[in-house]
Motif scaffolding. Structure first.
Motif: not given
Length: 209
Positions: A96-98, A116-122
């Motif tokens: 779900q996240s990584y 995997a959604v680019k806008s949800e990565r930091k």
């Protein structure tokens, strides 16, 4: 689907590349050889890795042989993937996240987290990235550049709960987007039309001892 056992070992005692290399010499080697976009990027360096965990750390050792080396980036969270770069993506919540751990031949790192959604990565703070100990070795043999990188990743960056007995998911990569011969290779193959390592659906299984 690729699968491997993440062996548990005693805490590492060494504090330099060669002493740590000797401590983990009996760990099995795994090949990073899948070339999902070989038609467009035919060059493939030779890459293997060892991996284990202790109570406190994930220990990851890459061995790379390639024609060209590039080491431009010297600050955390710069464009590490453009250099001679190895990567480790790991999910502990069923993809779900990584986390993505990306380090160049100098040991300069980038760490990101999210879906995997680019806008949800930091990207993690530089102080967190500096908590990853890196040990490197570089040499040229018969015209081929050979380099090794050992990462000592604190588990506190990833997950503080008990690891033993779990099955988690991961993939291991080698890239060099701005090298004279760009390449994108993986441990577990990726079925996607263009180069993209951020595809957790193609992570393999790590069975934690």
């Amino acid at each position: 689907m690729s699968t491997l056992v993440l062996k548990k070992i005693h805490e590492i005692k060494g504090n330099d590349f060669f002493s740590i290399q000797d401590e983990i010499k009996n760990l099995s080697w795994n090949s990073i050889a899948a070339s999902p976009w070989k038609a467009d990027f035919p060059y493939s360096p030779v890459v293997e890795f060892q991996i284990a965990h202790t109570d406190s750390f994930v220990i990851l050792h890459y061995a790379v042989e390639e024609e060209f080396l590039k080491a431009q980036y010297i600050r955390s969270n710069e464009n590490i993937w453009e250099d001679s770069c190895v990567e480790f993506f790991i999910s502990l919540d069923n993809k779900q996240s990584y986390f993505n751990f990306e380090f160049n031949v100098l040991g300069t790192g980038l760490i990101g987290y999210g879906t995997a959604v680019k806008s949800e990565r930091k990207r993690l703070d530089g102080a967190v990235i500096d908590a990853v100990n890196t040990y490197t070795s570089v040499r040229k043999v018969d015209g081929q550049k050979k380099w090794n990188l050992i990462l000592q990743i604190p588990k506190t960056i990833i997950d503080t709960t008990e690891w033993s007995g779990r099955t988690i998911h991961a993939n291991f990569y080698k890239c060099g987007d701005k090298l004279p011969k760009p390449h994108f290779i993986a441990w577990n193959n990726i079925d996607y039309p263009t180069p993209n390592f951020h595809r957790p659906e193609f992570f393999g299984d790590l069975i934690i001892e």
